[in-house]
Design a protein around this motif. Sequence first.
Motif, PDB file in Angstrom:
ATOM      1  N   THR A 301       0.810  -1.224   0.000  1.00 49.83           N
ATOM      2  CA  THR A 301       0.000   0.000   0.000  1.00 49.83           C
ATOM      3  C   THR A 301       0.843   1.275   0.000  1.00 49.83           C
ATOM      4  O   THR A 301       0.297   2.381  -0.100  1.00 49.83           O
ATOM      5  CB  THR A 301      -0.940   0.014   1.215  1.00 49.83           C
ATOM      6  OG1 THR A 301      -0.165  -0.027   2.416  1.00 49.83           O
ATOM      7  CG2 THR A 301      -1.887  -1.175   1.175  1.00 49.83           C
ATOM      8  N   ALA A 302       2.159   1.131   0.097  1.00 45.38           N
ATOM      9  CA  ALA A 302       3.028   2.309   0.057  1.00 45.38           C
ATOM     10  C   ALA A 302       3.174   2.852  -1.364  1.00 45.38           C
ATOM     11  O   ALA A 302       3.646   3.981  -1.560  1.00 45.38           O
ATOM     12  CB  ALA A 302       4.404   1.968   0.627  1.00 45.38           C
ATOM     13  N   GLY A 303       2.784   2.078  -2.347  1.00 49.31           N
ATOM     14  CA  GLY A 303       2.910   2.510  -3.731  1.00 49.31           C
ATOM     15  C   GLY A 303       1.806   3.476  -4.140  1.00 49.31           C
ATOM     16  O   GLY A 303       0.724   3.518  -3.535  1.00 49.31           O
ATOM     17  N   SER A 304       2.091   4.275  -5.158  1.00 50.76           N
ATOM     18  CA  SER A 304       1.084   5.207  -5.679  1.00 50.76           C
ATOM     19  C   SER A 304      -0.107   4.425  -6.227  1.00 50.76           C
ATOM     20  O   SER A 304       0.038   3.325  -6.779  1.00 50.76           O
ATOM     21  CB  SER A 304       1.685   6.070  -6.788  1.00 50.76           C
ATOM     22  OG  SER A 304       2.763   6.843  -6.300  1.00 50.76           O
ATOM     23  N   LYS A 305      -1.293   4.990  -6.097  1.00 54.87           N
ATOM     24  CA  LYS A 305      -2.507   4.307  -6.534  1.00 54.87           C
ATOM     25  C   LYS A 305      -2.770   4.567  -8.021  1.00 54.87           C
ATOM     26  O   LYS A 305      -2.605   5.687  -8.507  1.00 54.87           O
ATOM     27  CB  LYS A 305      -3.705   4.783  -5.718  1.00 54.87           C
ATOM     28  CG  LYS A 305      -3.629   4.439  -4.236  1.00 54.87           C
ATOM     29  CD  LYS A 305      -4.866   4.948  -3.507  1.00 54.87           C
ATOM     30  CE  LYS A 305      -4.803   4.617  -2.028  1.00 54.87           C
ATOM     31  NZ  LYS A 305      -6.004   5.113  -1.295  1.00 54.87           N
ATOM     32  N   TRP A 306      -3.188   3.516  -8.692  1.00 54.38           N
ATOM     33  CA  TRP A 306      -3.513   3.638 -10.109  1.00 54.38           C
ATOM     34  C   TRP A 306      -4.672   4.610 -10.333  1.00 54.38           C
ATOM     35  O   TRP A 306      -4.667   5.389 -11.291  1.00 54.38           O
ATOM     36  CB  TRP A 306      -3.852   2.270 -10.687  1.00 54.38           C
ATOM     37  CG  TRP A 306      -4.651   2.328 -11.966  1.00 54.38           C
ATOM     38  CD1 TRP A 306      -5.894   1.858 -12.199  1.00 54.38           C
ATOM     39  CD2 TRP A 306      -4.231   2.930 -13.198  1.00 54.38           C
ATOM     40  NE1 TRP A 306      -6.299   2.118 -13.484  1.00 54.38           N
ATOM     41  CE2 TRP A 306      -5.288   2.778 -14.126  1.00 54.38           C
ATOM     42  CE3 TRP A 306      -3.076   3.597 -13.601  1.00 54.38           C
ATOM     43  CZ2 TRP A 306      -5.218   3.252 -15.427  1.00 54.38           C
ATOM     44  CZ3 TRP A 306      -3.009   4.073 -14.913  1.00 54.38           C
ATOM     45  CH2 TRP A 306      -4.071   3.899 -15.815  1.00 54.38           C
ATOM     46  N   ALA A 307      -5.641   4.598  -9.452  1.00 55.95           N
ATOM     47  CA  ALA A 307      -6.797   5.476  -9.621  1.00 55.95           C
ATOM     48  C   ALA A 307      -6.371   6.943  -9.650  1.00 55.95           C
ATOM     49  O   ALA A 307      -6.904   7.742 -10.437  1.00 55.95           O
ATOM     50  CB  ALA A 307      -7.802   5.235  -8.498  1.00 55.95           C
ATOM     51  N   ASP A 308      -5.381   7.302  -8.802  1.00 59.42           N
ATOM     52  CA  ASP A 308      -4.911   8.692  -8.776  1.00 59.42           C
ATOM     53  C   ASP A 308      -4.141   9.037 -10.049  1.00 59.42           C
ATOM     54  O   ASP A 308      -4.274  10.140 -10.594  1.00 59.42           O
ATOM     55  CB  ASP A 308      -4.018   8.916  -7.551  1.00 59.42           C
ATOM     56  CG  ASP A 308      -4.777   8.727  -6.244  1.00 59.42           C
ATOM     57  OD1 ASP A 308      -6.016   8.911  -6.255  1.00 59.42           O
ATOM     58  OD2 ASP A 308      -4.136   8.382  -5.229  1.00 59.42           O
ATOM     59  N   ILE A 309      -3.341   8.084 -10.515  1.00 57.77           N
ATOM     60  CA  ILE A 309      -2.552   8.322 -11.730  1.00 57.77           C
ATOM     61  C   ILE A 309      -3.469   8.468 -12.941  1.00 57.77           C
ATOM     62  O   ILE A 309      -3.294   9.368 -13.772  1.00 57.77           O
ATOM     63  CB  ILE A 309      -1.552   7.168 -11.936  1.00 57.77           C
ATOM     64  CG1 ILE A 309      -0.543   7.150 -10.776  1.00 57.77           C
ATOM     65  CG2 ILE A 309      -0.842   7.293 -13.277  1.00 57.77           C
ATOM     66  CD1 ILE A 309       0.381   5.949 -10.794  1.00 57.77           C
ATOM     67  N   GLN A 310      -4.449   7.596 -13.048  1.00 58.53           N
ATOM     68  CA  GLN A 310      -5.369   7.668 -14.185  1.00 58.53           C
ATOM     69  C   GLN A 310      -6.160   8.973 -14.170  1.00 58.53           C
ATOM     70  O   GLN A 310      -6.407   9.577 -15.223  1.00 58.53           O
ATOM     71  CB  GLN A 310      -6.325   6.472 -14.163  1.00 58.53           C
ATOM     72  CG  GLN A 310      -7.255   6.416 -15.371  1.00 58.53           C
ATOM     73  CD  GLN A 310      -8.239   5.271 -15.284  1.00 58.53           C
ATOM     74  OE1 GLN A 310      -8.634   4.874 -14.190  1.00 58.53           O
ATOM     75  NE2 GLN A 310      -8.628   4.734 -16.436  1.00 58.53           N
ATOM     76  N   LYS A 311      -6.538   9.397 -12.987  1.00 61.38           N
ATOM     77  CA  LYS A 311      -7.303  10.643 -12.878  1.00 61.38           C
ATOM     78  C   LYS A 311      -6.482  11.840 -13.351  1.00 61.38           C
ATOM     79  O   LYS A 311      -7.008  12.757 -13.996  1.00 61.38           O
ATOM     80  CB  LYS A 311      -7.743  10.838 -11.426  1.00 61.38           C
ATOM     81  CG  LYS A 311      -8.610  12.067 -11.211  1.00 61.38           C
ATOM     82  CD  LYS A 311      -9.064  12.161  -9.754  1.00 61.38           C
ATOM     83  CE  LYS A 311      -9.943  13.386  -9.537  1.00 61.38           C
ATOM     84  NZ  LYS A 311     -10.390  13.496  -8.115  1.00 61.38           N
ATOM     85  N   LYS A 312      -5.172  11.817 -13.080  1.00 61.65           N
ATOM     86  CA  LYS A 312      -4.324  12.956 -13.423  1.00 61.65           C
ATOM     87  C   LYS A 312      -3.855  12.914 -14.878  1.00 61.65           C
ATOM     88  O   LYS A 312      -3.830  13.948 -15.557  1.00 61.65           O
ATOM     89  CB  LYS A 312      -3.116  12.995 -12.488  1.00 61.65           C
ATOM     90  CG  LYS A 312      -2.200  14.189 -12.733  1.00 61.65           C
ATOM     91  CD  LYS A 312      -1.075  14.250 -11.705  1.00 61.65           C
ATOM     92  CE  LYS A 312      -0.183  15.462 -11.940  1.00 61.65           C
ATOM     93  NZ  LYS A 312       0.915  15.546 -10.938  1.00 61.65           N
ATOM     94  N   PHE A 313      -3.509  11.721 -15.370  1.00 61.42           N
ATOM     95  CA  PHE A 313      -2.898  11.626 -16.698  1.00 61.42           C
ATOM     96  C   PHE A 313      -3.812  10.992 -17.757  1.00 61.42           C
ATOM     97  O   PHE A 313      -3.420  10.887 -18.915  1.00 61.42           O
ATOM     98  CB  PHE A 313      -1.586  10.835 -16.608  1.00 61.42           C
ATOM     99  CG  PHE A 313      -0.563  11.493 -15.738  1.00 61.42           C
ATOM    100  CD1 PHE A 313       0.206  12.549 -16.216  1.00 61.42           C
ATOM    101  CD2 PHE A 313      -0.378  11.091 -14.429  1.00 61.42           C
ATOM    102  CE1 PHE A 313       1.149  13.166 -15.411  1.00 61.42           C
ATOM    103  CE2 PHE A 313       0.561  11.699 -13.613  1.00 61.42           C
ATOM    104  CZ  PHE A 313       1.324  12.751 -14.100  1.00 61.42           C
ATOM    105  N   GLY A 314      -5.001  10.585 -17.352  1.00 58.28           N
ATOM    106  CA  GLY A 314      -5.952  10.048 -18.324  1.00 58.28           C
ATOM    107  C   GLY A 314      -5.712   8.584 -18.648  1.00 58.28           C
ATOM    108  O   GLY A 314      -4.880   7.907 -18.030  1.00 58.28           O
ATOM    109  N   ASN A 315      -6.438   8.098 -19.645  1.00 57.17           N
ATOM    110  CA  ASN A 315      -6.329   6.693 -20.044  1.00 57.17           C
ATOM    111  C   ASN A 315      -5.019   6.446 -20.781  1.00 57.17           C
ATOM    112  O   ASN A 315      -4.588   7.272 -21.593  1.00 57.17           O
ATOM    113  CB  ASN A 315      -7.493   6.300 -20.953  1.00 57.17           C
ATOM    114  CG  ASN A 315      -8.828   6.351 -20.229  1.00 57.17           C
ATOM    115  OD1 ASN A 315      -8.892   6.138 -19.018  1.00 57.17           O
ATOM    116  ND2 ASN A 315      -9.893   6.639 -20.964  1.00 57.17           N
ATOM    117  N   PRO A 316      -4.374   5.314 -20.523  1.00 51.45           N
ATOM    118  CA  PRO A 316      -3.107   5.008 -21.185  1.00 51.45           C
ATOM    119  C   PRO A 316      -3.327   4.566 -22.633  1.00 51.45           C
ATOM    120  O   PRO A 316      -4.452   4.305 -23.059  1.00 51.45           O
ATOM    121  CB  PRO A 316      -2.553   3.862 -20.342  1.00 51.45           C
ATOM    122  CG  PRO A 316      -3.780   3.164 -19.843  1.00 51.45           C
ATOM    123  CD  PRO A 316      -4.790   4.251 -19.592  1.00 51.45           C
TER     124      PRO A 316
END
Length: 374
Positions: A301-316
């Motif tokens: 759980t110390a890693g960055s969350k995918w939900a936060d990354i997707q919200k900021k940078f959009g769909n890959p």
Amino acid sequence: MATKEEWTSLFETVVGRKPSPQEFMKAKETGFDPSKIIEISSAERVDAAAQPQNTAAVNKTSAADDKKAKENIVLPIVSFVVSGLSLLLALLTPWKIAFTILALLGLIFAMILLIVNWKKSKKILTVIAFAAAALAFVFSLGVTAYTTFNGDWFKTVTEEPNRDKDADEDDLDDDGEDSTDINDYIDKDYQFDWTESEFTSLNVYSVSSDKSGDKVKDILKTYGKASDARISDNSLYLTYKDGNDSKTVDLTFSRRDGVYTLTSAHAYSLTDNVKTDSNYKSTWKQSDFDALKEASDSDLTAGSKWADIQKKFGNPESAVESISNYGYGDGFEKSLDVTYSDYSSSEDYLSYVSLGFKEEDGTYYLTHKYASGY
């Protein structure tokens, strides 16, 4: 008596026209008697009037014969159609009694046709129609009686099909050893229909708990034969995939005492939870990438969350969601690999970012990252 020239001239004067060849012959028989002119001309008119009537009578008789001939063909064909439809619908629909009654009515109709045409010479089609109607009724009655007392036979077309796809009973004999013929595990026409819940319900052999894995026979009975398979030493590998190779299930079995049991399972892209964008334009900066936190071995759980990354940078641009069970006792593990790539981006942004995540309690946490290019 007059000469023929005098008689002809007198005929034209009295009748107003020249005599016909028939009238001339009749006049000759009378010796060209002038007193017979009216009689001869009148007889000719009567014959001319009678001829159309005779022709009409002949035509009327011919039309009646044609009508009867058509009836002799059309009515038996109608009987054929009624009998055939009755039998077919009795076989394929749940309303078997209704169509058996229709078959009975078709038999009665064919019987009436046979009685009416019995003394006629051309009745072969009627006889065949009666025989077909009788057979249709007998078969319909048999099907109806059988299904009435054996409800599990003749499933209707709306019933959910059995998922025991293309698995030959001889190949799946529970008491015998598993086949080593690779063709017994392959179905070239396989249609992919695995779901995530089905995949995670598999029992995989566990080294730590000595938990037994599912037998390959049970897998084949439930999910059918695989798209591809191979055998190496004591291992059997089955691959289920869709037509585009975008969704895949890989299963590995080990042979013990002649039986293949499941030792590992891997699935890729069973769901469409992660959306992608083929026209992605990079918004990643080096500082954004550096700020990402990778999970430690002791604390996912110390890693960055995918939900936060997707919200900021959009769909890959691309994403692969996978589920694995290696048989180490950890059960099924879910992971996600995404790629952001835009090689036409300006020098202010990264052109390639690759991120890997593992799932815990429904949340994906970053486990590794890689980036390149400006």
